[in-house]
Design an enzyme around this catalytic site. Structure first.
Site: not given
Length: 422
Positions: A260, A275, A347, A350, A389
RNA sequence: GGAGAGGUCGCAUAGUCCGGCCGAGUGCGCACGAUUGGAAAUCGUGUAGGCGCAAGCCUCGCGGGUUCAAAUCCCGCCCUCUCCGCCA
């Protein structure tokens, strides 16, 4: 993609949904283009019908005069058709494009709210470990124990890159293997290993394109795109296919690296490994009968939570409100792990039900067992889980006062019995 | 990367040279029906997708062109297979 006919027939509901989503989409333009398109189409189809009819007559017509007249007349009709087609083409093209810019409609069960402050904590499971010392954030632990090499990551690849070393690299590898095994053995998924480079159509199918192009890496020479998640190749496995109803539900679990550019989150979370531009993730993807997708979502979520429970990590489940829903999800639950060091909820998963939104884009259908017309499947996916994470939570929550880090019970068999890091 | 072959309705194929009777034949598979005590075999009927209330329109890998008319002719692209080269 949502159905054009739905927008045409329920424009106010769509507009209200966009308000709730706190986003915009070219609905008025779509309605205008659609009207124009239908008018042109009616005209062009009538002319085409005439041409088809007369052209079939031509070889059966004996009289050369009459024949010549028919051909002349159809030449004129052909020219008129071309004109109309030239007018129609850009209308159709822009309409197709605009439709791809419309987000999914939120499921009626989703709470309405402007932003993440209106998300709903559904449940909190497990308690943070008690520590008689000041827990450290993972970036300190990682450097002190030689487990994370930020300096060299940046030297090699630039900001937001790092290396895991020694026990940390091994732990991550063990977690991947273990999580896949849990989903296969205990939750009924089929493991797949997908390509990391995909064609552009795949990104349209799962809706990273056209809206989020700036977040994707791609090779312009071959028009191949690096996947931001295994969701992309795995969901596209059945693109343009008509499955048999008996094949449903299909459950896949895939490990992949994810890439990403993080353009839209530039400047956020620059510390640590929370991240990065590249990270690993185990992803679950489901293709299900439309009637079952909400139940399937609950099971998918439970499958992801199971990983947290087995690792004995405290977590909570949060339902996204309309304002925090992603572009293509109709319903979305996040799983967040509590991290002792940085003192925040991370997080790690999802879980979304896309209903038929992706299935329409990727044209994934099934034929009902009674032999009726093909219908769109519902697609779902959920992280199970994202590695960086998860690593943070383990490093920070399993840290001990002697400076070492414990290895969660469940993982030890995958670590050759190793009980602590480094 | 080089040379060749090929992509047609679930699968396998016909049709493409010589454009119209081909949105498309045949076999297999599948569904329904007949026959049968039941089954096999046999026979009959049906069996791609999209748009449209319908008439009708569109789709023979994809895109463009020629033509009154394209699965069929021309151009570009993609993919698959075989051989050669290179390579983890």
């Amino acid at each position: 993609m949502i159905e054009l006919g739905y927008i045409r027939e329920h424009p106010d509901e769509v507009r209200q949904a966009l308000v709730n989503l706190h986003t915009e989409a070219p609905i008025d333009e779509i309605l205008a283009l659609d009207e124009r398109r239908r008018a042109l189409l009616a005209e062009v189809e009538a002319l085409r019908a005439e041409r088809n009819r007369v052209s079939k007559e031509v070889p059966r017509t004996k009289d050369p005069h009459q024949k010549r007249e028919m051909i002349e007349a159809m030449r004129a009709v052909g020219e008129r058709i071309s004109e109309l087609e030239d007018e129609l083409a850009p209308v159709q093209a822009r309409l197709d494009e605009a439709l791809l810019e419309v987000p999914n409609m939120p499921h009626p069960s989703v709470p309405v709210g402007p932003d993440e402050s209106h998300n709903v904590v559904v449940r909190t499971v497990g308690d943070p470990p008690t520590m008689a010392f000041q827990p450290k954030p993972h970036w300190e632990l990682g450097e002190e124990l030689g487990l994370i090499d930020f300096y060299r990551g940046v030297k090699i690849s630039g900001s937001r890159f790092y290396l895991l070393r020694g026990g940390a690299a091994r732990l991550q590898r063990a977690l991947i293997a273990w999580m896949i095994d849990v989903h296969v053995r205990e939750h009924g998924y089929e493991e797949v290993y997908p390509p990391y480079l995909v064609r552009r159509e795949c990104l349209y199918g799962t809706a990273q394109l056209p809206k989020f192009a700036e977040n994707q890496y791609f090779d312009s020479e071959d028009d191949l795109w690096l996947i931001p998640t295994a969701e992309v190749p795995v969901t596209n496995m059945y693109r343009e296919e008509i499955l048999a109803e008996e094949q449903l539900p299909i459950y896949h679990v895939a490990y992949s690296a994810c890439f990403r550019r993080e353009k839209m989150s530039a400047g956020r979370d620059t510390r640590g490994i929370k991240r990065g531009h590249q990270f690993d993730k185990v992803e679950m993807v489901k293709f299900v009968h439309p009637d079952t997708s909400m139940d399937e979502l609950m099971r998918l979520l439970d499958n992801a939570e199971d990983i947290c429970r087995q690792l004995e990590l405290p977590y909570r489940v949060v339902q996204m409100c309309t304002g925090d829903l992603s572009f293509s999800a109709a319903v979305k639950y996040d799983i967040e792990l509590w991290a002792m060091g940085c003192q925040e909820w991370l997080e790690v998963s999802s879980c979304s039900n896309f209903m038929d939104f992706q299935a329409r884009r990727a044209n994934i259908r099934f034929r009902p067992a009674d032999g009726g017309k093909p219908q769109y499947v519902h697609t779902l996916n959920g992280s199970g889980l994202a590695l960086p994470r998860l690593m943070i939570a383990i490093l920070e929550n399993y840290q001990r006062d002697d400076g070492t880090i414990g290895v969660p019970e469940a993982i030890r068999p995958y670590m050759g019995g190793q009980t602590e890091l480094p």
